[in-house]
Design a protein around this motif. Sequence first.
Motif, PDB file in Angstrom:
ATOM      1  N   ALA A   1       0.659  -1.292  -0.039  1.00 15.14           N
ATOM      2  CA  ALA A   1       0.050   0.073   0.102  1.00 15.14           C
ATOM      3  C   ALA A   1       0.737   1.029   0.074  1.00 15.14           C
ATOM      4  CB  ALA A   1      -0.837   0.077   1.351  1.00 15.14           C
TER       5      ALA A   1
ATOM      6  N   PRO B   1      10.269   6.305  -2.042  1.00 14.37           N
ATOM      7  CA  PRO B   1      10.067   5.224  -3.141  1.00 14.37           C
ATOM      8  C   PRO B   1      11.052   4.181  -3.047  1.00 14.37           C
ATOM      9  CG  PRO B   1      10.744   7.213  -4.219  1.00 14.37           C
ATOM     10  CD  PRO B   1      10.482   7.471  -2.596  1.00 14.37           C
TER      11      PRO B   1
ATOM     12  N   PRO C   1       4.212  11.676  -0.994  1.00 11.97           N
ATOM     13  CA  PRO C   1       4.272  10.377  -0.699  1.00 11.97           C
ATOM     14  C   PRO C   1       4.573  10.192   0.773  1.00 11.97           C
ATOM     15  CG  PRO C   1       5.512  10.797  -2.859  1.00 11.97           C
ATOM     16  CD  PRO C   1       5.340  11.966  -2.300  1.00 11.97           C
TER      17      PRO C   1
ATOM     18  N   PRO D   1       3.129   2.539  -1.813  1.00 10.37           N
ATOM     19  CA  PRO D   1       3.176   3.510  -3.040  1.00 10.37           C
ATOM     20  C   PRO D   1       1.953   4.356  -3.351  1.00 10.37           C
ATOM     21  CG  PRO D   1       4.097   1.400  -3.574  1.00 10.37           C
ATOM     22  CD  PRO D   1       3.463   1.322  -2.306  1.00 10.37           C
ATOM     23  N   HIS D   2       0.797   3.969  -2.769  1.00 14.26           N
ATOM     24  CA  HIS D   2      -0.478   4.780  -2.884  1.00 14.26           C
ATOM     25  C   HIS D   2      -0.792   5.498  -1.932  1.00 14.26           C
ATOM     26  CE1 HIS D   2      -0.483   1.559  -6.363  1.00 14.26           C
ATOM     27  NE2 HIS D   2      -0.485   0.622  -5.540  1.00 14.26           N
ATOM     28  N   LEU D   3       0.071   5.665  -0.957  1.00  8.51           N
ATOM     29  CA  LEU D   3      -0.331   6.475   0.170  1.00  8.51           C
ATOM     30  C   LEU D   3       0.441   8.135  -0.063  1.00  8.51           C
ATOM     31  CD1 LEU D   3      -0.015   4.134   3.227  1.00  8.51           C
ATOM     32  CD2 LEU D   3      -1.997   4.515   1.936  1.00  8.51           C
ATOM     33  N   PHE D   4      -0.387   9.042  -0.008  1.00 11.71           N
ATOM     34  CA  PHE D   4       0.059  10.294  -0.192  1.00 11.71           C
ATOM     35  C   PHE D   4      -0.516  11.266   1.045  1.00 11.71           C
ATOM     36  CE2 PHE D   4       0.608   8.343  -4.104  1.00 11.71           C
ATOM     37  CZ  PHE D   4       1.710   8.900  -4.644  1.00 11.71           C
TER      38      PHE D   4
END
Length: 321
Positions: free
Chosen positions: A117, A131, A127, A119-122
């Motif tokens: 999860a 990464p 971010p 990479p999709h949390l901002f």
Amino acid sequence: MLSIEHFYWVLAAFLAYAGWRNLQQRRYAHAAFWTVIAALFAGGDVVLRASKAGDALPAQFAGGAVLVLALLATRMRREPLNEAPESERLASALRLGHRLFVPALLIPALTITVVLAGPHLFFGGTPLFAPTGMTLVGLALACVISAIAAIAVTRQPPLRAADEGRRLLDTMGWAALLPLVLATLGGVFAASGVGESVASLVSMVIPADNRMACLLAFAAGMVVFTIIMGNAFAAFPVMMAGIGLPLLVQRHGADPAILGAIGMLTGYCGTLLTPMAANFNIVPAVLLELDDQYGVIRAQAATGLWLMGTNVLLMAWLCFR
């Protein structure tokens, strides 16, 4: 953005605490050892930036610190420290029951969650996680959360976690660094061309056109190098550079993903057979106070040999399909 450098500072603080507690108990070699490592973790980012900028002085200081650690390790005695009486620990275990497993199970669960999860949390377009090194960040965050969960489950003061961590660290002694040092050694071997030397030697000894001979050499090399260096991560880059990529993948068309996955597992067979993997095979014997310090190796040697043979058959069946 949460990155691995933040957790290096947390680790440096814990190691500094371990050094301070040893200094209080006049265990000077232990105190100096953990304090030097704390400084290396705290200043690692500075050394990296300076090296990229062309300044060799910080790296030279780091190299000197490593030599100091080697000297201090000869003065350290690996001995168990006092812990709570057995009756108290048994009563606590009976009271807590299966809740004791919650902190341990949180580590893999949270690590996988962050990897999938993260990479999709901002937050506000930024971010939450860096990464690069997402797996390491997830593992580090999971360990911190697990420690907090352990404090909540056991209802112990927060400092107790640091004290127990320090007790286990001092019980293991310098062997706690072996995974880090041996993994680094594998990178050094790969960068210095050991893989190419292995490839040339293998080509002289075995028929390179015979894929089964190359596969057996790769599997045996993974096990032998792991036995020597104590860590499959150290053996993997050497054997992949020497045999896996040039002979099995490029010449015989082996699937690199399958070869890498099962090949690494084959290296772990060597971990089961060597005292060099002290954190797996020697430290548990010390912690359990076994009469035979090699008792763990003797108990799992047969498993390691059978697993090696099974892995060779799996690679022969799956890699060339």
